[in-house]
Scaffold this active site. Structure first.
Site, PDB file in Angstrom:
ATOM      1  N   CYS A  42      -8.803 -16.425  -1.489  1.00 56.19           N
ATOM      2  CA  CYS A  42      -7.355 -16.280  -1.316  1.00 56.19           C
ATOM      3  C   CYS A  42      -6.597 -16.632  -2.597  1.00 56.19           C
ATOM      4  CB  CYS A  42      -6.911 -17.166  -0.161  1.00 56.19           C
ATOM      5  SG  CYS A  42      -5.160 -17.078   0.160  1.00 56.19           S
ATOM      6  N   GLY A 177      -6.808   0.722   4.172  1.00 59.16           N
ATOM      7  CA  GLY A 177      -6.560  -0.534   4.882  1.00 59.16           C
ATOM      8  C   GLY A 177      -5.606  -1.389   4.065  1.00 59.16           C
ATOM      9  N   ILE A 179      -6.052  -3.832   1.713  1.00 59.08           N
ATOM     10  CA  ILE A 179      -6.253  -3.939   0.258  1.00 59.08           C
ATOM     11  C   ILE A 179      -5.910  -2.621  -0.420  1.00 59.08           C
ATOM     12  CG2 ILE A 179      -8.021  -4.197  -1.554  1.00 59.08           C
ATOM     13  CD1 ILE A 179      -9.344  -6.326   0.149  1.00 59.08           C
ATOM     14  N   HIS A 441      24.772 -13.767  11.189  1.00 61.56           N
ATOM     15  CA  HIS A 441      25.223 -12.417  10.836  1.00 61.56           C
ATOM     16  C   HIS A 441      25.848 -12.441   9.443  1.00 61.56           C
ATOM     17  CE1 HIS A 441      26.954  -8.416  11.213  1.00 61.56           C
ATOM     18  NE2 HIS A 441      28.070  -8.927  10.699  1.00 61.56           N
TER      19      HIS A 441
HETATM   20  P1  FAD Z   1     -12.837 -17.808   1.131  1.00 59.22           P
HETATM   21  O1  FAD Z   1     -11.428 -17.874   0.727  1.00 59.22           O
HETATM   22  O2  FAD Z   1     -13.598 -16.568   0.859  1.00 59.22           O
HETATM   23  O3  FAD Z   1     -13.553 -19.042   0.414  1.00 59.22           O
HETATM   24  C1  FAD Z   1     -14.920 -19.256   0.470  1.00 59.22           C
HETATM   25  C2  FAD Z   1     -15.326 -20.058  -0.751  1.00 59.22           C
HETATM   26  O4  FAD Z   1     -16.660 -20.480  -0.554  1.00 59.22           O
HETATM   27  C3  FAD Z   1     -15.318 -19.264  -2.048  1.00 59.22           C
HETATM   28  O5  FAD Z   1     -14.547 -19.937  -3.018  1.00 59.22           O
HETATM   29  C4  FAD Z   1     -16.775 -19.201  -2.473  1.00 59.22           C
HETATM   30  O6  FAD Z   1     -16.950 -19.311  -3.882  1.00 59.22           O
HETATM   31  C5  FAD Z   1     -17.336 -20.441  -1.792  1.00 59.22           C
HETATM   32  N1  FAD Z   1     -18.758 -20.359  -1.498  1.00 59.22           N
HETATM   33  C6  FAD Z   1     -19.395 -19.379  -0.795  1.00 59.22           C
HETATM   34  N2  FAD Z   1     -20.696 -19.682  -0.653  1.00 59.22           N
HETATM   35  C7  FAD Z   1     -20.881 -20.871  -1.283  1.00 59.22           C
HETATM   36  C8  FAD Z   1     -21.996 -21.722  -1.467  1.00 59.22           C
HETATM   37  N3  FAD Z   1     -23.189 -21.433  -0.948  1.00 59.22           N
HETATM   38  N4  FAD Z   1     -21.823 -22.862  -2.173  1.00 59.22           N
HETATM   39  C9  FAD Z   1     -20.601 -23.198  -2.700  1.00 59.22           C
HETATM   40  N5  FAD Z   1     -19.515 -22.443  -2.537  1.00 59.22           N
HETATM   41  C10 FAD Z   1     -19.652 -21.303  -1.828  1.00 59.22           C
HETATM   42  N6  FAD Z   1      -5.299 -13.045   3.693  1.00 59.22           N
HETATM   43  C11 FAD Z   1      -4.041 -13.348   4.088  1.00 59.22           C
HETATM   44  O7  FAD Z   1      -3.871 -14.034   5.097  1.00 59.22           O
HETATM   45  N7  FAD Z   1      -2.955 -12.917   3.381  1.00 59.22           N
HETATM   46  C12 FAD Z   1      -3.085 -12.156   2.279  1.00 59.22           C
HETATM   47  O8  FAD Z   1      -2.083 -11.787   1.670  1.00 59.22           O
HETATM   48  C13 FAD Z   1      -4.378 -11.808   1.838  1.00 59.22           C
HETATM   49  N8  FAD Z   1      -4.549 -11.060   0.739  1.00 59.22           N
HETATM   50  C14 FAD Z   1      -5.817 -10.766   0.313  1.00 59.22           C
HETATM   51  C15 FAD Z   1      -5.959  -9.967  -0.815  1.00 59.22           C
HETATM   52  C16 FAD Z   1      -7.219  -9.645  -1.271  1.00 59.22           C
HETATM   53  C17 FAD Z   1      -7.362  -8.794  -2.504  1.00 59.22           C
HETATM   54  C18 FAD Z   1      -8.360 -10.158  -0.590  1.00 59.22           C
HETATM   55  C19 FAD Z   1      -9.730  -9.852  -1.098  1.00 59.22           C
HETATM   56  C20 FAD Z   1      -8.230 -10.940   0.542  1.00 59.22           C
HETATM   57  C21 FAD Z   1      -6.951 -11.242   1.008  1.00 59.22           C
HETATM   58  N9  FAD Z   1      -6.745 -11.995   2.155  1.00 59.22           N
HETATM   59  C22 FAD Z   1      -5.486 -12.293   2.582  1.00 59.22           C
HETATM   60  C23 FAD Z   1      -7.878 -12.512   2.935  1.00 59.22           C
HETATM   61  C24 FAD Z   1      -8.122 -13.996   2.589  1.00 59.22           C
HETATM   62  O9  FAD Z   1      -8.352 -14.110   1.214  1.00 59.22           O
HETATM   63  C25 FAD Z   1      -9.309 -14.520   3.371  1.00 59.22           C
HETATM   64  O10 FAD Z   1      -9.132 -14.281   4.744  1.00 59.22           O
HETATM   65  C26 FAD Z   1      -9.453 -16.024   3.158  1.00 59.22           C
HETATM   66  O11 FAD Z   1      -9.622 -16.319   1.793  1.00 59.22           O
HETATM   67  C27 FAD Z   1     -10.641 -16.569   3.946  1.00 59.22           C
HETATM   68  O12 FAD Z   1     -10.732 -17.934   3.714  1.00 59.22           O
HETATM   69  P2  FAD Z   1     -12.118 -18.708   3.833  1.00 59.22           P
HETATM   70  O13 FAD Z   1     -11.785 -20.137   3.530  1.00 59.22           O
HETATM   71  O14 FAD Z   1     -12.794 -18.389   5.088  1.00 59.22           O
HETATM   72  O15 FAD Z   1     -13.054 -18.115   2.674  1.00 59.22           O
HETATM   73  P1  NAI Z   2      -9.583  -3.032   6.054  1.00 61.42           P
HETATM   74  O1  NAI Z   2     -10.507  -3.269   7.158  1.00 61.42           O
HETATM   75  O2  NAI Z   2      -8.172  -3.479   6.149  1.00 61.42           O
HETATM   76  O3  NAI Z   2      -9.524  -1.472   5.701  1.00 61.42           O
HETATM   77  C1  NAI Z   2     -10.652  -0.755   5.355  1.00 61.42           C
HETATM   78  C2  NAI Z   2     -10.332   0.720   5.493  1.00 61.42           C
HETATM   79  O4  NAI Z   2     -11.407   1.454   4.945  1.00 61.42           O
HETATM   80  C3  NAI Z   2     -10.183   1.157   6.937  1.00 61.42           C
HETATM   81  O5  NAI Z   2      -9.034   1.975   7.046  1.00 61.42           O
HETATM   82  C4  NAI Z   2     -11.461   1.934   7.209  1.00 61.42           C
HETATM   83  O6  NAI Z   2     -11.302   2.944   8.181  1.00 61.42           O
HETATM   84  C5  NAI Z   2     -11.737   2.511   5.836  1.00 61.42           C
HETATM   85  N1  NAI Z   2     -13.122   2.876   5.567  1.00 61.42           N
HETATM   86  C6  NAI Z   2     -14.230   2.197   5.935  1.00 61.42           C
HETATM   87  N2  NAI Z   2     -15.320   2.827   5.466  1.00 61.42           N
HETATM   88  C7  NAI Z   2     -14.884   3.911   4.776  1.00 61.42           C
HETATM   89  C8  NAI Z   2     -15.523   4.938   4.050  1.00 61.42           C
HETATM   90  N3  NAI Z   2     -16.838   4.970   3.936  1.00 61.42           N
HETATM   91  N4  NAI Z   2     -14.768   5.903   3.470  1.00 61.42           N
HETATM   92  C9  NAI Z   2     -13.408   5.877   3.583  1.00 61.42           C
HETATM   93  N5  NAI Z   2     -12.756   4.915   4.265  1.00 61.42           N
HETATM   94  C10 NAI Z   2     -13.484   3.940   4.841  1.00 61.42           C
HETATM   95  O7  NAI Z   2     -10.302  -3.700   4.773  1.00 61.42           O
HETATM   96  P2  NAI Z   2      -9.787  -4.051   3.332  1.00 61.42           P
HETATM   97  O8  NAI Z   2      -8.541  -3.312   3.007  1.00 61.42           O
HETATM   98  O9  NAI Z   2     -10.959  -3.915   2.450  1.00 61.42           O
HETATM   99  O10 NAI Z   2      -9.434  -5.580   3.475  1.00 61.42           O
HETATM  100  C11 NAI Z   2     -10.444  -6.519   3.892  1.00 61.42           C
HETATM  101  C12 NAI Z   2      -9.839  -7.671   4.630  1.00 61.42           C
HETATM  102  O11 NAI Z   2      -9.098  -8.488   3.755  1.00 61.42           O
HETATM  103  C13 NAI Z   2      -8.915  -7.210   5.719  1.00 61.42           C
HETATM  104  O12 NAI Z   2      -9.621  -7.259   6.930  1.00 61.42           O
HETATM  105  C14 NAI Z   2      -7.821  -8.190   5.717  1.00 61.42           C
HETATM  106  O13 NAI Z   2      -7.984  -9.045   6.806  1.00 61.42           O
HETATM  107  C15 NAI Z   2      -7.976  -8.990   4.436  1.00 61.42           C
HETATM  108  N6  NAI Z   2      -6.788  -8.776   3.612  1.00 61.42           N
HETATM  109  C16 NAI Z   2      -5.588  -9.196   4.088  1.00 61.42           C
HETATM  110  C17 NAI Z   2      -4.442  -8.990   3.373  1.00 61.42           C
HETATM  111  C18 NAI Z   2      -3.156  -9.421   3.948  1.00 61.42           C
HETATM  112  O14 NAI Z   2      -3.167 -10.165   4.916  1.00 61.42           O
HETATM  113  N7  NAI Z   2      -2.027  -9.004   3.395  1.00 61.42           N
HETATM  114  C19 NAI Z   2      -4.452  -8.331   2.070  1.00 61.42           C
HETATM  115  C20 NAI Z   2      -5.755  -7.885   1.679  1.00 61.42           C
HETATM  116  C21 NAI Z   2      -6.873  -8.136   2.429  1.00 61.42           C
END
Ligand code: FAD
Ligand code: NAI
Length: 462
Positions: A42, A177, A179, A441
């Site tokens: 995150c 989706g 991302i 408002h």
């Molecule tokens: P993570 O944040 O994935 O943390 C896991 C940590 O564990 C990592 O730092 C990793 O290095 C560490 N780790 C793993 N295995 C080991 C090991 N064996 N030993 C030591 N360390 C280890 N969610 C939202 O709610 N809002 C958003 O706007 C949003 N935007 C996103 C944008 C992108 C581009 C992405 C990819 C994700 C986004 N998400 C968002 C999703 C969000 O990042 C995740 O749901 C969240 O980070 C999950 O938290 P977590 O603590 O479960 O795991």
């Molecule tokens: P996603 O699950 O949101 O979207 C993936 C999309 O890819 C879906 O529309 C799916 O139908 C499509 N897809 C799957 N296989 C495919 C293929 N072979 N060819 C073409 N399309 C295909 O996953 P995304 O965007 O990768 O995000 C991953 C997770 O990260 C989400 O589940 C979300 O929870 C979290 N995230 C949250 C954010 C937020 O809260 N603002 C921002 C970014 C990520």
């Protein structure tokens, strides 16, 4: 051997928050994290850097649309490296903040990869520590496309797409989706031609259909192109360019797209490999998530799991809430089973998209009686004043009890506007109670009140 009441593996929003809360509850706590900085996906490569770039690129995009306010700009430019440096600073400051919170709360950071050689033991590099309880919070990794290698230069995961050194001429995004839309919009605003390819016939699966359709229309108007119902057959690279072969699912015909960069954004997978779970006998579900009970306990005593690595929405706030519930239960204050239907989801594109609870389609499919109330921002005074009239609020309620069953908003600051509906849903407040409460408002939030009034059959301004 050092001994802790709790060892958390992973310092994402799930793990680091759980570690701090457990320490506040009086447990001796260590948190294992292999990255050089705390905060997990995150903070380092997810929520925060993406929102920093969305914000910078939004300022740039808005410059072109200020004529409605009587403002014209003749000379403006952006410096991508300065934008990236700002994003890196935001991330750096926040990750350092967690290191500070760890010190303040007496959480010991063990920097390295953690494994669980036996119940009650965690190994980090050369050191093995004893743990009364182990909390797995290892998060998730991007899902891969079979046969496609991500090199983070031409073929990107979200991590590479957050740090491109220059704006690609043509970016193909695979997956419409969360991302795909957020990062697609960043690069589109900065000047890339962006084509989003999606397997399904719609964008944002899981979102309310009407809201997703509105989003697609508004994003297309901003310049994003969508190719829906396409199966990606191959992605090949030559001379720093990519060639993507697609199959139309309706006709079976193939098409090829040429791109300077390809973002693969087709979902994320729980990160369970390399921890030693198989040898311990920790049970996974059919999709590879760690199975847990209402208290986030796995089937192996003393091993718990939370966040992206367990079932439920893959969201930072959900991971955080899991973490708090898990350690409070350990400390003798059980929360009961989590209710993920009250967890809001926000897509931070402009206009923002926020969703909560059931969609209209899900209620229809389940044959559940419901009322629908909608209010378009075009009829909202503040939206008119700000020239942010795109979008609507849609609430779904139970006709008998008046309880909120779902809420879906597309519009400026939708992520903030949904919050009173989250509170209503989790406390049992009714549509009538929301509508009767005073709303300042002029405010975009009045549209929430109006949607509730519409659901009750008493619309005022529509
Ligand atoms: P993570 O944040 O994935 O943390 C896991 C940590 O564990 C990592 O730092 C990793 O290095 C560490 N780790 C793993 N295995 C080991 C090991 N064996 N030993 C030591 N360390 C280890 N969610 C939202 O709610 N809002 C958003 O706007 C949003 N935007 C996103 C944008 C992108 C581009 C992405 C990819 C994700 C986004 N998400 C968002 C999703 C969000 O990042 C995740 O749901 C969240 O980070 C999950 O938290 P977590 O603590 O479960 O795991
Ligand atoms: P996603 O699950 O949101 O979207 C993936 C999309 O890819 C879906 O529309 C799916 O139908 C499509 N897809 C799957 N296989 C495919 C293929 N072979 N060819 C073409 N399309 C295909 O996953 P995304 O965007 O990768 O995000 C991953 C997770 O990260 C989400 O589940 C979300 O929870 C979290 N995230 C949250 C954010 C937020 O809260 N603002 C921002 C970014 C990520």
């Amino acid at each position: 051997m050092r001994n802790f009441d709790l060892v958390v593996i992973g310092a994402g929003p799930g793990g680091y928050v759980a570690a701090i809360r457990a320490a506040q509850l009086g447990l001796s706590v260590a948190c294992v994290e292999e990255r050089a900085t705390l905060g997990g996906t995150c903070l380092n490569v997810g929520c925060i850097p993406s929102k920093a770039l969305l914000s910078s690129s939004e300022h740039w995009a808005e410059l072109k649309h200020l004529s409605a306010h009587g403002i014209t700009t003749t000379e403006a430019s952006f410096d991508l490296s300065a934008m990236m440096a700002r994003k890196d600073k935001v991330v750096g400051d926040l990750t350092k903040g967690i290191a500070h919170l760890f010190k303040k709360n007496n959480v010991e950071w063990l920097n390295g990869r953690g494994t669980i050689p036996a119940p009650g033991r965690v190994q980090v590099g050369e050191e093995t520590v004893a743990a009364k309880n182990i909390l797995i919070a290892t998060g998730s990794d991007p899902a891969g496309l079979p046969g496609v290698t991500v090199d983070e230069s031409v073929v990107l995961s979200s991590t590479g797409a957050l740090s491109l050194p220059k704006v690609p001429e043509h970016l193909v995004v695979i997956g419409a989706g969360v991302i795909g839309l957020e990062l697609g919009q960043v690069w589109s605003r900065l000047g890339a031609k962006v084509t989003v390819v999606e397997y399904l016939d719609r964008i944002l699966p899981g979102a309310d259909g009407e809201i997703a359709k509105t989003a697609q229309r508004l994003l297309q108007r901003q310049g994003l192109a969508f190719q829906l119902g396409r199966k990606v057959m191959s992605v090949t690279q030559t001379g720093g360019k990519a060639s993507i072969t697609l199959e139309r699912r309706d006709k079976g015909t193939t098409e090829t797209l040429e791109a300077d960069a390809v973002l693969v954004a087709i979902g994320r997978r729980p990160r369970t490999a390399g921890l030693g779970l198989e040898a311990l006998g920790v049970a996974l579900d059919g999709r590879g998530f760690i199975s847990v009970d209402a208290g986030f306990r796995t089937n192996v005593p003393g091993i718990l799991a939370i966040g992206d690595v367990v079932p439920g929405p893959m969201l930072a706030h959900k991971a955080e809430e899991d973490g708090i519930a898990a350690v409070e239960a350990l400390a003798g204050h059980p929360h009961g089973a989590p209710d993920y239907s009250h967890v809001p989801g926000v897509v931070y594109v402009a206009p923002e998209i926020a969703s909560l609870g059931a969609t209209e389609e899900a209620l229809k499919d389940a044959g559940r009686a419901h009322v629908v109330g909608k209010f378009q921002f075009i009829a909202n005074g503040r939206a008119r004043a700000m020239a942010t009239t795109d979008g609507l609020v849609k609430v779904l309620g139970c006709p008998e009890t008046g309880h909120v069953l779902g809420a879906h908003i597309i519009g400026r600051n939708a992520g903030e506007l949904i919050q009173p509906l989250v509170l209503a849903m989790s406390t049992g407040a009714t549509l009538a109670e929301i509508a009767a409460s005073s709303h300042a408002h002029p405010a975009m939030g009045e549209a929430v009140k109006e949607a509730c009034l519409a659901a009750l059959g008493k619309p005022l301004h529509a």
